[in-house]
Write a protein that holds these residues in place. Sequence first.
Motif, PDB file in Angstrom:
ATOM      1  N   TYR A 229     -27.334  17.188 -35.300  1.00  0.00           N
ATOM      2  CA  TYR A 229     -28.419  16.458 -34.645  1.00  0.00           C
ATOM      3  C   TYR A 229     -28.931  15.292 -35.504  1.00  0.00           C
ATOM      4  O   TYR A 229     -29.946  14.679 -35.166  1.00  0.00           O
ATOM      5  CB  TYR A 229     -29.586  17.400 -34.338  1.00  0.00           C
ATOM      6  N   ALA A 230     -28.266  15.018 -36.618  1.00  0.00           N
ATOM      7  CA  ALA A 230     -28.756  13.986 -37.537  1.00  0.00           C
ATOM      8  C   ALA A 230     -28.810  12.617 -36.868  1.00  0.00           C
ATOM      9  O   ALA A 230     -29.799  11.880 -37.006  1.00  0.00           O
ATOM     10  CB  ALA A 230     -27.861  13.937 -38.779  1.00  0.00           C
ATOM     11  N   LEU A 231     -27.749  12.255 -36.154  1.00  0.00           N
ATOM     12  CA  LEU A 231     -27.718  10.954 -35.482  1.00  0.00           C
ATOM     13  C   LEU A 231     -28.865  10.843 -34.489  1.00  0.00           C
ATOM     14  O   LEU A 231     -29.574   9.814 -34.437  1.00  0.00           O
ATOM     15  CB  LEU A 231     -26.378  10.764 -34.772  1.00  0.00           C
ATOM     16  N   LEU A 232     -29.067  11.886 -33.709  1.00  0.00           N
ATOM     17  CA  LEU A 232     -30.162  11.888 -32.739  1.00  0.00           C
ATOM     18  C   LEU A 232     -31.508  11.811 -33.445  1.00  0.00           C
ATOM     19  O   LEU A 232     -32.410  11.068 -33.016  1.00  0.00           O
ATOM     20  CB  LEU A 232     -30.079  13.159 -31.894  1.00  0.00           C
ATOM     21  N   PHE A 233     -31.642  12.538 -34.547  1.00  0.00           N
ATOM     22  CA  PHE A 233     -32.903  12.575 -35.277  1.00  0.00           C
ATOM     23  C   PHE A 233     -33.251  11.199 -35.842  1.00  0.00           C
ATOM     24  O   PHE A 233     -34.397  10.727 -35.727  1.00  0.00           O
ATOM     25  CB  PHE A 233     -32.790  13.602 -36.404  1.00  0.00           C
ATOM     26  N   ILE A 234     -32.281  10.553 -36.452  1.00  0.00           N
ATOM     27  CA  ILE A 234     -32.513   9.217 -37.019  1.00  0.00           C
ATOM     28  C   ILE A 234     -32.802   8.213 -35.921  1.00  0.00           C
ATOM     29  O   ILE A 234     -33.709   7.363 -36.045  1.00  0.00           O
ATOM     30  CB  ILE A 234     -31.295   8.788 -37.855  1.00  0.00           C
ATOM     31  N   ALA A 235     -32.049   8.295 -34.829  1.00  0.00           N
ATOM     32  CA  ALA A 235     -32.260   7.353 -33.722  1.00  0.00           C
ATOM     33  C   ALA A 235     -33.656   7.508 -33.131  1.00  0.00           C
ATOM     34  O   ALA A 235     -34.336   6.500 -32.829  1.00  0.00           O
ATOM     35  CB  ALA A 235     -31.197   7.571 -32.650  1.00  0.00           C
ATOM     36  N   LEU A 236     -34.123   8.749 -32.970  1.00  0.00           N
ATOM     37  CA  LEU A 236     -35.460   8.963 -32.414  1.00  0.00           C
ATOM     38  C   LEU A 236     -36.545   8.467 -33.375  1.00  0.00           C
ATOM     39  O   LEU A 236     -37.562   7.906 -32.946  1.00  0.00           O
ATOM     40  CB  LEU A 236     -35.663  10.448 -32.113  1.00  0.00           C
ATOM     41  N   THR A 237     -36.351   8.688 -34.676  1.00  0.00           N
ATOM     42  CA  THR A 237     -37.331   8.204 -35.661  1.00  0.00           C
ATOM     43  C   THR A 237     -37.392   6.688 -35.662  1.00  0.00           C
ATOM     44  O   THR A 237     -38.480   6.094 -35.689  1.00  0.00           O
ATOM     45  CB  THR A 237     -36.970   8.728 -37.059  1.00  0.00           C
ATOM     46  N   PHE A 238     -36.232   6.052 -35.635  1.00  0.00           N
ATOM     47  CA  PHE A 238     -36.199   4.583 -35.580  1.00  0.00           C
ATOM     48  C   PHE A 238     -36.802   4.075 -34.269  1.00  0.00           C
ATOM     49  O   PHE A 238     -37.440   3.015 -34.243  1.00  0.00           O
ATOM     50  CB  PHE A 238     -34.766   4.088 -35.719  1.00  0.00           C
ATOM     51  N   ALA A 239     -36.598   4.828 -33.196  1.00  0.00           N
ATOM     52  CA  ALA A 239     -37.193   4.439 -31.916  1.00  0.00           C
ATOM     53  C   ALA A 239     -38.713   4.480 -32.009  1.00  0.00           C
ATOM     54  O   ALA A 239     -39.409   3.604 -31.459  1.00  0.00           O
ATOM     55  CB  ALA A 239     -36.697   5.363 -30.809  1.00  0.00           C
ATOM     56  N   GLY A 240     -39.244   5.518 -32.722  1.00  0.00           N
ATOM     57  CA  GLY A 240     -40.688   5.582 -32.920  1.00  0.00           C
ATOM     58  C   GLY A 240     -41.190   4.421 -33.755  1.00  0.00           C
ATOM     59  O   GLY A 240     -42.243   3.826 -33.456  1.00  0.00           O
ATOM     60  N   PHE A 241     -40.452   4.094 -34.804  1.00  0.00           N
ATOM     61  CA  PHE A 241     -40.795   2.923 -35.616  1.00  0.00           C
ATOM     62  C   PHE A 241     -40.814   1.656 -34.759  1.00  0.00           C
ATOM     63  O   PHE A 241     -41.742   0.848 -34.831  1.00  0.00           O
ATOM     64  CB  PHE A 241     -39.752   2.784 -36.732  1.00  0.00           C
ATOM     65  N   PHE A 242     -39.774   1.498 -33.981  1.00  0.00           N
ATOM     66  CA  PHE A 242     -39.650   0.293 -33.148  1.00  0.00           C
ATOM     67  C   PHE A 242     -40.763   0.228 -32.114  1.00  0.00           C
ATOM     68  O   PHE A 242     -41.279  -0.853 -31.791  1.00  0.00           O
ATOM     69  CB  PHE A 242     -38.280   0.290 -32.460  1.00  0.00           C
ATOM     70  N   LEU A 243     -41.165   1.399 -31.598  1.00  0.00           N
ATOM     71  CA  LEU A 243     -42.247   1.436 -30.617  1.00  0.00           C
ATOM     72  C   LEU A 243     -43.554   0.969 -31.241  1.00  0.00           C
ATOM     73  O   LEU A 243     -44.306   0.184 -30.626  1.00  0.00           O
ATOM     74  CB  LEU A 243     -42.388   2.861 -30.089  1.00  0.00           C
ATOM     75  N   PHE A 244     -43.859   1.427 -32.453  1.00  0.00           N
ATOM     76  CA  PHE A 244     -45.050   0.942 -33.149  1.00  0.00           C
ATOM     77  C   PHE A 244     -44.945  -0.558 -33.388  1.00  0.00           C
ATOM     78  O   PHE A 244     -45.937  -1.293 -33.285  1.00  0.00           O
ATOM     79  CB  PHE A 244     -45.216   1.673 -34.485  1.00  0.00           C
TER      80      PHE A 244
END
Length: 451
Positions: free
Chosen positions: A308-323
Amino acid sequence: MKRPLLFKFSTIALLILLLMVPISMINGVIHERKSSQQSVVEDIAKSSSYSQKLIGPVMVVPYTKKIKEWKVDENTRVRYQVDSVINLQLYFLPSAFEVDGKLKTERLSRGIYEARLYHADNTISGHFEVPVNYGVTGDLQDYEFESPYIAMGIKDIRGIDSLKILVNNEILKMESGTKLKILGEGAHAILKQPDLLQKNILHFKLDLVLRGTESFSIVPIGRESKVSISSDWPHPSFMGDYLPIERTVENTGFSARWQTSYFSSNLEESFNQCVSSADCDAFQNRFFGVSLIEPVDQYVKSDRAIKYALLFIALTFAGFFLFEILKRLAIHPVQYGLVGLSLAFFYLLLVSLSEHIAFSTAYLISSSACILLIGFYVNYVLQSVLRGGIFSSLLASLYGLLYGLLSAEDYALLMGSLLLFGLLGVFMILTRKLDWYSIGRTENTRPGKEA
């Protein structure tokens, strides 16, 4: 200076691909440690005993038979008789066959690795129905029967702690070897008492204490076979051609019961085929038993987590991008990369700690360390303690959901699908009024400052 979305997305995608390099290296470490653990298990089994499989008992009657053959002399053309002797064997499988096995497990350690062994206390009983003259009806004078014996096949004889046999309540001496290739290694007892051979039914009882590793199986060799196995191990995996007709699995252990007959196993025909044509695949594959497994050990859980690492990193970056887009912040790719590396190091911490402490505790320590580190860092990146707290809370929720995915063997796919769908819905709701074209035309945004 314009920062088009395409350039931003490309940069984030490139960072994610680069972060797959340390993730792949950590995944290699997990598989290497798993391989080392398996090597230790094999080494301990090599020094003790491997998995065990019981075949038998089988009653064997060696005999010689005189064969009379008429030949013709080539010169005198006179017929004469030639007698020859051949050595053969008769085989009798039990009419009734019962096994009561009790498995007690123990762990042996070598360094940080453990192997799971068991001690099986087995009572094997039943009887043979022996026909008069062993079933020979014609030309009985041409047969000479030798002392019959009962043979018991045991896969790894190094694991035999004790073996005793009673035939018609008489204790017989067990000797090494089965004297029968089809049974492999094991032991046998010679039936020397004349009175035993005069009886139509031979009752037997074997008391066998056996050591083994990981799995225990039995060939249901009787016309009617009944097998009961119980253990203090709470994670059985039933294997072979037949599932138990009854089973009970609890936290304190399990018990299971099998019952077969010649009609369901066709074992007598498979045995005769093996003896006559050496085609023993059907006979050797007719078995059932149990494997004492660790359902999800720390390496399996770590391996599942890193998937799930790829998904985890992508979701974290998505949160960063959303902010970044909602609060008009400019977050540098280096800042994305540092947060991504922190997420990658979580898996290395997890696998290294889980080798020494419980997986749940290792997961709590590793995830807490990463959340605290990233939370402290993003307070400055997002220019707000509140935003940093919100981001850390979301990250903690992700770690909690990931642990739920790892613990749910049967519902992992369903939970993962619902998680992704829910996060996509949240992202769409938060950006439903966002003018994506205006983001690419923003000129006033400066790093670390709100527009």
